[in-house]
Design an enzyme around this catalytic site. Structure first.
Site, PDB file in Angstrom:
ATOM      1  N   HIS A  18      -1.671   1.886   7.865  1.00 39.51           N
ATOM      2  CA  HIS A  18      -0.742   1.473   6.804  1.00 39.51           C
ATOM      3  C   HIS A  18       0.479   2.392   6.727  1.00 39.51           C
ATOM      4  O   HIS A  18       1.628   1.947   6.838  1.00 39.51           O
ATOM      5  CB  HIS A  18      -1.456   1.511   5.449  1.00 39.51           C
ATOM      6  CG  HIS A  18      -2.692   0.676   5.368  1.00 39.51           C
ATOM      7  ND1 HIS A  18      -2.650  -0.688   5.321  1.00 39.51           N
ATOM      8  CD2 HIS A  18      -4.004   1.023   5.315  1.00 39.51           C
ATOM      9  CE1 HIS A  18      -3.893  -1.155   5.224  1.00 39.51           C
ATOM     10  NE2 HIS A  18      -4.717  -0.145   5.226  1.00 39.51           N
TER      11      HIS A  18
HETATM   12  C1  BDR Z   1      -2.716   2.604   1.080  1.00 39.90           C
HETATM   13  O1  BDR Z   1      -3.763   3.138   0.265  1.00 39.90           O
HETATM   14  C2  BDR Z   1      -4.179   4.391   0.758  1.00 39.90           C
HETATM   15  O2  BDR Z   1      -5.580   4.465   0.812  1.00 39.90           O
HETATM   16  C3  BDR Z   1      -3.567   4.547   2.121  1.00 39.90           C
HETATM   17  O3  BDR Z   1      -3.253   5.901   2.376  1.00 39.90           O
HETATM   18  C4  BDR Z   1      -2.324   3.701   2.057  1.00 39.90           C
HETATM   19  O4  BDR Z   1      -1.220   4.426   1.558  1.00 39.90           O
HETATM   20  C5  BDR Z   1      -3.210   1.325   1.746  1.00 39.90           C
HETATM   21  O5  BDR Z   1      -3.521   0.350   0.780  1.00 39.90           O
END
Ligand code: BDR
Ligand code: CA
Length: 303
Positions: free
Chosen positions: A236
């Site tokens: 992500h």
């Molecule tokens: C986001 O949530 C966090 O757990 C990850 O680092 C990312 O920024 C994904 O939904």
């Protein structure tokens, strides 16, 4: 400036940024999210030490959302200390005395029109900065953020993505401010995956940075495989750094959004209107990624 809650994918994102000569990382700011604020700050400092960049200032930020207590970290996603149990060197620096939102304002004022705020965590620090300095949007070149689920279901709840869910009030303020926002939600970040072979390759580089990534990613990979039934592992937050580096790898649409701030099951859901007229929009929703080029970028840089 990178606002982050390391976090395994945050760690890869930070390392990608630090190893990319096109980017000058002006400062790192931390926020609660994947772990409590003390741990995310400690992780950010340790990652800067790993990358040989303890000179980069770190501003510690919000410990909780604007309107609620912090719900607590989810150990099953990022591990006990937030980085999948991978060993890291001790921090070689300490946070600056300014809190994160003041550091953001300070650096934006000092470099008007030059700064990209890359937010890969709950948006609390950005909202606090907007509240404290309404001129901030005039000084910031653009905001690139990882957060939201615009055209697909959520991850932390059926309707909400984690970064927005952790502080919907802050997200609403960031989307409403008069600056240019480029949002990478689950729509695109679930396309930005690594396969087992990509992850294993980090373990063959023989550098401290690549060894760390090879040690940290299997925990995240296992979470997505076992809990989500996803064979490939989404990156992500690195997708937001890749977007900052090279927008030509992505496709996007103009949009208008409303963030649900109610209690109950819709909290953090984003109602999205696509195809708004350019005059009417300052929000770009990123929809597609060139996956082979993204994987090549990570493999080439993160070592
Ligand atoms: C986001 O949530 C966090 O757990 C990850 O680092 C990312 O920024 C994904 O939904
Ligand atoms: Ca994150």
């Amino acid at each position: 400036m990178i606002d982050t809650d390391p976090g395994i994918d945050d760690a890869v994102a930070l390392l990608l940024a630090l190893r990319s000569p096109e980017l000058h990382v002006e400062a790192v700011t931390t926020v609660f999210g994947n772990h409590d604020i003390a741990t995310t700050t400690d992780n950010a400092l340790a990652l800067l030490a790993l990358a040989g960049r303890p000179d980069i200032p770190v501003g510690q930020g919000a410990a909780r959302p604007l309107a609620r207590p912090f719900l607590g970290h989810r150990e099953e996603v990022h591990g006990a200390r937030g980085l999948g149990g991978a060993p890291l060197p001790a921090p070689q620096s300490a946070p600056v005395t300014q809190p994160a939102h003041e550091l953001i304002i300070d650096r934006a004022r000092a470099h008007p029109g030059e700064l990209t705020l890359v937010a890969i965590a709950p948006l609390t620090n950005l909202a606090l900065a907007l509240q404290a300095e309404p001129r901030l949007p005039q000084w910031v070149a653009r905001v690139v953020l990882m957060g939201g689920a615009y055209t697909r279901p959520g991850n932390i709840t059926p309707l909400a993505e984690a970064n927005v869910y952790h502080d919907p009030e802050a997200a609403a303020q960031v989307f409403a401010a008069p600056w240019s926002v480029h949002a990478l939600g689950l729509d695109v970040t679930l396309q930005a995956t690594l396969e087992q072979a990509d992850i294993a390759r980090f373990g063959t580089r023989g550098t401290p940075v690549a060894d760390f990534v090879a040690a940290a990613l299997p925990f995240y990979q296992q979470f997505y495989r076992a809990r989500k039934g996803q064979p490939a592992t989404p990156m992500h937050d690195p997708a937001a750094i890749a977007y900052t580096l090279d927008q030509s790898l992505f496709q996007m649409r103009l949009a208008r959004v409303t963030v649900d701030q109610s209690d109950g099951p819709r909290r953090g859901h984003i109602q999205t209107t696509l195809e708004v007229a350019p005059d009417d929009a300052h929000l770009h929703i990123v929809t597609h990624i060139d996956l082979p080029k993204f994987r090549a970028l990570l493999a080439e840089r993160v070592q």
